[in-house]
Scaffold this active site. Structure first.
Site, mmCIF file in Angstrom:
data_model
loop_
_atom_site.group_PDB
_atom_site.id
_atom_site.type_symbol
_atom_site.label_atom_id
_atom_site.label_comp_id
_atom_site.label_asym_id
_atom_site.label_seq_id
_atom_site.Cartn_x
_atom_site.Cartn_y
_atom_site.Cartn_z
ATOM 1 N N GLU A 1 6.748 4.373 7.326
ATOM 2 C CA GLU A 1 6.373 5.629 6.668
ATOM 3 C C GLU A 1 7.314 6.758 7.078
ATOM 4 O O GLU A 1 7.394 7.103 8.254
ATOM 5 C CB GLU A 1 4.919 5.958 6.969
ATOM 6 C CG GLU A 1 3.969 5.055 6.188
ATOM 7 C CD GLU A 1 2.500 5.251 6.522
ATOM 8 O OE1 GLU A 1 1.661 4.783 5.743
ATOM 9 O OE2 GLU A 1 2.202 5.858 7.564
ATOM 10 N N LYS B 1 3.907 -7.040 4.044
ATOM 11 C CA LYS B 1 3.664 -5.652 3.649
ATOM 12 C C LYS B 1 3.337 -4.860 4.906
ATOM 13 O O LYS B 1 2.882 -5.410 5.908
ATOM 14 C CB LYS B 1 2.537 -5.528 2.635
ATOM 15 C CG LYS B 1 1.162 -5.916 3.085
ATOM 16 C CD LYS B 1 0.281 -4.892 3.709
ATOM 17 C CE LYS B 1 0.351 -3.528 3.151
ATOM 18 N NZ LYS B 1 -0.559 -2.615 3.945
ATOM 19 N N ASN C 1 0.846 10.732 5.776
ATOM 20 C CA ASN C 1 -0.418 10.456 6.450
ATOM 21 C C ASN C 1 -1.415 11.594 6.386
ATOM 22 O O ASN C 1 -2.603 11.406 6.641
ATOM 23 C CB ASN C 1 -0.163 10.020 7.884
ATOM 24 C CG ASN C 1 0.333 8.603 7.909
ATOM 25 O OD1 ASN C 1 -0.371 7.702 7.486
ATOM 26 N ND2 ASN C 1 1.571 8.411 8.342
ATOM 27 N N THR D 1 0.875 -1.194 0.000
ATOM 28 C CA THR D 1 0.000 0.000 0.000
ATOM 29 C C THR D 1 0.908 1.239 0.000
ATOM 30 O O THR D 1 1.342 1.677 -1.041
ATOM 31 C CB THR D 1 -0.967 0.022 1.209
ATOM 32 O OG1 THR D 1 -0.234 -0.185 2.416
ATOM 33 C CG2 THR D 1 -2.018 -1.038 1.071
ATOM 34 N N THR E 1 -0.120 -9.287 13.305
ATOM 35 C CA THR E 1 0.896 -8.708 12.451
ATOM 36 C C THR E 1 0.238 -7.909 11.356
ATOM 37 O O THR E 1 -0.969 -7.880 11.230
ATOM 38 C CB THR E 1 1.747 -9.817 11.804
ATOM 39 O OG1 THR E 1 2.572 -9.239 10.812
ATOM 40 C CG2 THR E 1 0.861 -10.851 11.147
#
Lengths: 407, 407
Positions: free
Chosen positions: B278, B183, B402, B156, B194
């Site tokens: 991120e 991922k 974000n 993603t 997880t």
């Protein structure tokens, strides 16, 4: 950055028996009034609550000890900004004691009547020479209740001074006054304590010290202990309530009116910290209701208020309500039935029965999220208890401020 | 951003009895292979662990149910990216069931042999028409173990595919193979579960299903359940271990060697998520030792790893170790004696006996903080237990990613 206009009252009142002095100690940088002294007339009482961080700073340890030990009563609060005197080991403790001793010599009192407070960077030794050199000026300038000077003097990354006051009209028509200041902007998630908050009243409260302590604890829970900027509990949090007793007697039912007013002052001071939260562009109230217990309501509120993903969505004014839902879902609750959960955003229904509300539209959600002041109301559908937590968003400025703070 | 070079192995191995197919469903945007199917030959076994988020997504609910219900054994894992099918209420559940039914019809199996998985934005309905239209292609392309296609297909906000594998040499000289992909980049703080992780082995494990489940739980605790990017536990986390049994028999002492290798694969996959966290610019290991219990060690590790102030200091390469100390001090520990605490940063002693280490210099601290890979070692001085938690820093890119994710 900060949310909305500054709320420091232009008309902060005098509190009889309470004086403020300031001086430039040049602790972090020169040319700033970074040393504040507050003086309580003899006969005053003091109640305090401190951080629960295990690494509590040296001044917190000494202030707590002096608060207990001071037989003749507390007389002076000495507050420096620019250095927290935390994580400084035995030298830090020695410096905190020395501050009290040096000031006591100037003021002519027992050193245990002096309580030290520090705020600023953690882990660097307090520059004692500069601090001690400024103590006489701070003492000499002790005059009227110059709340503005105090509020400015204790700021660190704050962009605004913070103050609040209330007048309480007693049943006999007389009045007493409560006023105070606070500081704080980052490392804000007070745990059974607060950031620095100093509140004074002239009220002659007809209660024992233990009842005074309990009153302070009660109002702190729903004010300073209900805010979070970044989930980090500071090493130096302290909230002090000075009661000079030079005003009218407060007893019976008036005590409740006094506590309500005190709670209002504390809450305004706490909310001012959120409005001035590091990098804040939003002022957010998380209201959790229909919880099984107060603890549960607060846990859900804090989980949402701490979530980096909720906070970045708030910053972006993005109605990404799935992140709110995900945060509620990971809160430490037993057996949450998600079908009972409903969430509204400034009154717009976004989640009903655990899923997107039938009436929800992206347009309505986006409009609500664009507001500078937001209420996220979470109904858990499993009890009667409720709690409110206040927080800010997570912006680029928060990262900038905290990536650059020491440099 | 991501830390270091990509670690996706060029030589990911085939797993006998395990095939991968991909298709373009155009779920979020066109032109991307966003639908992945993994097929297990008949006779395979499957173990799984799922998110503990109360708002677990519809596919998680259905996958859990089908994992329990499938009498003839699980055969297909159907994974879409671009939409999490979470917070979607009864329609979401219906869509997850329909996905299984439609695929079962194509594959000619019981719909309960199909497990659905979704990842992406929360709260939007799954575009069923597009998803169903792509199922035949995903089925037809089922071929060799194209791990790279699977790793890319499930991404993603990930910037890199994530894979890991190990060969286990058994005591009789034969080998079995373990390989997997994962991922995840944000909303990462798996709780007894997880992010998406898929691992397959050809081993013919001589253990019951319950022992297989227990083995997966054990290795997940020290891998996927020991990482955090942003403290937010997703609604869609799942980790699946497929055991085709088409390779050599693994029994006796070899089972331990297998579990160690499985743990290695899981840990590499988990760490790859942190390296690709991120906005990550740092890869940080928080090692907590001398704790009274494993829970306590993990709690301290997570408190430090979640702290926005520690994470922004890491981003700034600022040796503001007071923030680490403050985070340790607010961790939920009973009676922490701070005098027993010692902290090192990449081997540099920063805190001793609760205060700044005598040998510490700002220059040494800054040099250590400038490294891309950091070990924060925290010795609590009160027990024998230890734990390691992995995390990334909090950067401007985290906020950017974000604040912009949905738009």
């Amino acid at each position: 950055m900060a949310v909305g206009h500054s709320t420091f009252p232009a008309d902060m009142p005098e509190i009889a028996g309470f004086r403020i002095g300031v001086a430039e100690a040049g602790i972090k940088k020169p040319g700033r009034r970074d040393l504040v002294v507050m003086a309580l007339d003899a006969g005053s009482r003091l109640a305090g609550t401190f951080t629960r961080n295990a690494f509590c700073a040296a001044p917190v340890q000494v202030a707590r000890e002096h608060l207990k030990a001071s037989v003749a009563g507390p007389r002076y609060l000495v507050v420096n900004t620019g250095n927290a005197n935390a994580g400084t080991g035995p030298q830090g403790l020695q410096d905190a004691y020395a501050t009290c001793e040096q000031f006591a010599e100037i003021a002519g009192c027992d050193s245990r009547a002096v309580l030290p407070f520090s705020t600023g960077v953690i882990g660097e030794p307090l520059p004692m020479e500069r601090l001690i050199a400024a103590l006489p000026t701070a003492f000499e300038t002790l005059g009227h209740s110059d709340w503005s000077a105090a509020a400015h003097g204790i700021m660190t990354t704050d962009t605004r001074p913070k103050g609040s006051w209330r007048e309480v009209v007693l049943s006999n028509g007389e009045t007493v006054t409560i006023a105070g200041v606070s500081k704080g902007s980052g490392m804000i998630c007070p745990n059974m304590a607060t950031m620095l908050g100093y509140v004074a009243t002239d009220a002659d409260l007809a209660i024992e010290q233990s009842a005074l302590d309990a009153m302070l604890q009660r109002v702190v829970v729903t004010s300073f202990n209900s805010i979070t900027v970044d989930s980090d509990t500071s090493t130096n949090d302290a909230c002090m309530l000075a009661v000079t007793g030079q005003g009218s007697r407060v007893e019976g039912d008036d005590l409740l009116a006094f506590e309500v007013a005190l709670g209002d002052v504390m809450l305004e001071l706490a909310q001012a910290i959120i409005r001035d939260g590091e990098g804040a562009t939003k002022f957010v109230t998380v209201e959790v209701s229909e919880a099984r217990s107060l603890e549960e309501a607060r846990a859900v509120g804090f989980t949402v208020a701490h979530s980096p993903l909720v906070k970045t969505a708030l910053y972006a004014s993005d109605a990404n309500w799935g992140r709110i839902l995900a945060a509620v879902g990971r809160a430490p609750l037993e057996d949450l039935d998600v079908d009972g959960v409903a969430i509204t955003l400034n009154g717009i229904s976004i989640v009903e029965q655990g899923g997107r509300a039938a009436s929800y539209t992206e347009a309505a959600g986006s409009k609500a999220m664009a507001e500078e002041e937001l209420v996220i109301a979470i109904h858990l559908g499993r009890g009667q208890q409720k709690a409110r937590i206040w927080t800010s968003d997570l912006s680029h400025d928060y990262v900038t401020i905290n990536a650059d703070y020491r440099s």
